[in-house]
Design an enzyme around this catalytic site. Structure first.
Site, PDB file in Angstrom:
ATOM      1  N   SER A 181       0.814  -1.225   0.000  1.00 57.16           N
ATOM      2  CA  SER A 181       0.000   0.000   0.000  1.00 57.16           C
ATOM      3  C   SER A 181       0.844   1.270   0.000  1.00 57.16           C
ATOM      4  CB  SER A 181      -0.924   0.011   1.221  1.00 57.16           C
ATOM      5  OG  SER A 181      -1.840  -1.051   1.171  1.00 57.16           O
ATOM      6  N   GLY A 182       2.127   1.135  -0.303  1.00 57.86           N
ATOM      7  CA  GLY A 182       3.000   2.304  -0.303  1.00 57.86           C
ATOM      8  C   GLY A 182       3.730   2.485   1.011  1.00 57.86           C
ATOM      9  N   THR A 183       3.955   1.383   1.725  1.00 59.67           N
ATOM     10  CA  THR A 183       4.578   1.458   3.051  1.00 59.67           C
ATOM     11  C   THR A 183       5.963   2.066   3.008  1.00 59.67           C
ATOM     12  OG1 THR A 183       3.455  -0.661   3.448  1.00 59.67           O
ATOM     13  CG2 THR A 183       4.964   0.138   5.149  1.00 59.67           C
ATOM     14  N   HIS A 230       1.534  -4.632   9.461  1.00 59.16           N
ATOM     15  CA  HIS A 230       0.520  -4.904   8.442  1.00 59.16           C
ATOM     16  C   HIS A 230      -0.700  -5.584   9.056  1.00 59.16           C
ATOM     17  CE1 HIS A 230       3.173  -3.708   5.263  1.00 59.16           C
ATOM     18  NE2 HIS A 230       4.014  -4.696   5.458  1.00 59.16           N
TER      19      HIS A 230
END
Length: 307
Positions: free
Chosen positions: A56-58, A111
């Site tokens: 998710s763009g971590t 997560h």
């Protein structure tokens, strides 16, 4: 709390990595045996938590959060291993015992779904930053990730993988439940809910929002410097090769040989917004939209799929 083994093959006889189920959610094998300890993990009021569903763009978010929260010099941050500064709560390394002893203020990633995070986090004052990503782009990136690592050994088609995603058969459980659980808390004073696409659409506003949320003041020149550095990070992500090459990766040519994407697809830029439009067929898109509508129900969280 019940744990059970759960094999997740890609095609018959392949993809032998095992998840295990914890309270009905599929989790990676390294989470086994530690979920109760995670629930009881001691949270400090000055902690900053970054939580995402995988892909998710971590990596981008952690760089931005570190830059803003630490007042780091953009010219120096590129020389650092940011991953070492932001441990993942449930990962084997560095481990819960080490994270417990880190000096405050701690920056911690996870997560895990909201319900599995430490109990103190649900009622405490520590800040939680959650980022959600358009699920169509996310599933493409997640598929590439599974295909790139030896430890995953996934050799199914993208269509099969997408079906797994829609049926909640991947690690960390249902994306639909994951984002909705956090969206239910997006008005909490200690939660900041962000969208990956907004980072690309209006980065300056996001950086300012982060600074306010973290209670940090910067002058105009400092903010502009941060935003410029973050723009460079995003450009690197959007233009980088989608599949990593390293100890755990297959030869890049071999990976592409197994990909079932059309030959015209640009496999670089796994962080690109709108990547899914090059991959999804019309029928896949229709099916995905139907499942999305069913599983998101009356949730008022929305994504602009056509940026």
């Amino acid at each position: 709390m019940a744990e059970s083994e759960c094999e997740t093959p890609s095609t018959p006889g392949e993809f032998e990595s095992k998840y295990f189920e914890y309270n009905g959610v599929r989790l990676p094998p390294f989470c086994r045996g530690k979920m109760e300890e995670i629930a009881n993990f001691p949270v400090r009021d000055n902690d900053v938590w970054i939580v995402t569903y995988p892909k998710s763009g971590t990596s981008l978010l952690q760089e931005v959060v570190y830059l803003v929260s630490q007042g780091a010099d953009p010219d120096e941050i590129g020389l650092m291993n940011i991953d070492e500064q932001l441990p993942v709560l449930e990962y084997p390394q560095p481990g819960l015992d080490i994270i417990k002893e880190l000096t405050s203020p701690r920056l911690i990633k996870s997560h895990l779904p909201y319900r599995f995070l430490p109990s103190d986090l649900h009622s405490g004052n520590s800040k939680v930053i959650y980022m959600a990503r358009n699920p169509k782009d996310l599933v493409v990136s997640y598929y590439q990730f599974h295909r790139s690592l030896r430890t995953m050994s996934y050799r199914g088609t993208f269509q099969e993988f997408c079906r797994r995603f829609m049926n909640d058969k991947l690690g960390y459980g249902s994306w639909f439940e994951h984002v909705q659980e956090f969206w239910q808390h997006h008005m909490d004073s200690n939660v900041l809910f962000l969208k990956y696409e907004d980072m690309h659409k209006d980065l300056a506003t996001m950086v300012e929002k982060l600074a306010r949320f973290l209670g940090i003041s910067y002058d105009k020149a400092q903010l502009e410097s941060m935003v410029e550095h973050c723009h460079q990070l995003i450009d690197q992500c959007c233009n980088a090769e989608a599949l990593p090459i390293g100890r755990d990766a297959f030869n890049r040519a071999s990976i592409f040989r197994f990909m079932d994407f059309p030959a015209s697809v640009d496999l670089n830029g796994h962080g690109r917004v709108g990547l899914w439009k090059d991959i999804f067929t019309v029928s896949m898109n229709e099916k995905f939209d139907l499942v999305y509508k069913q599983k998101m129900g009356k949730c008022d969280l929305t994504f602009d799929f056509y940026l």
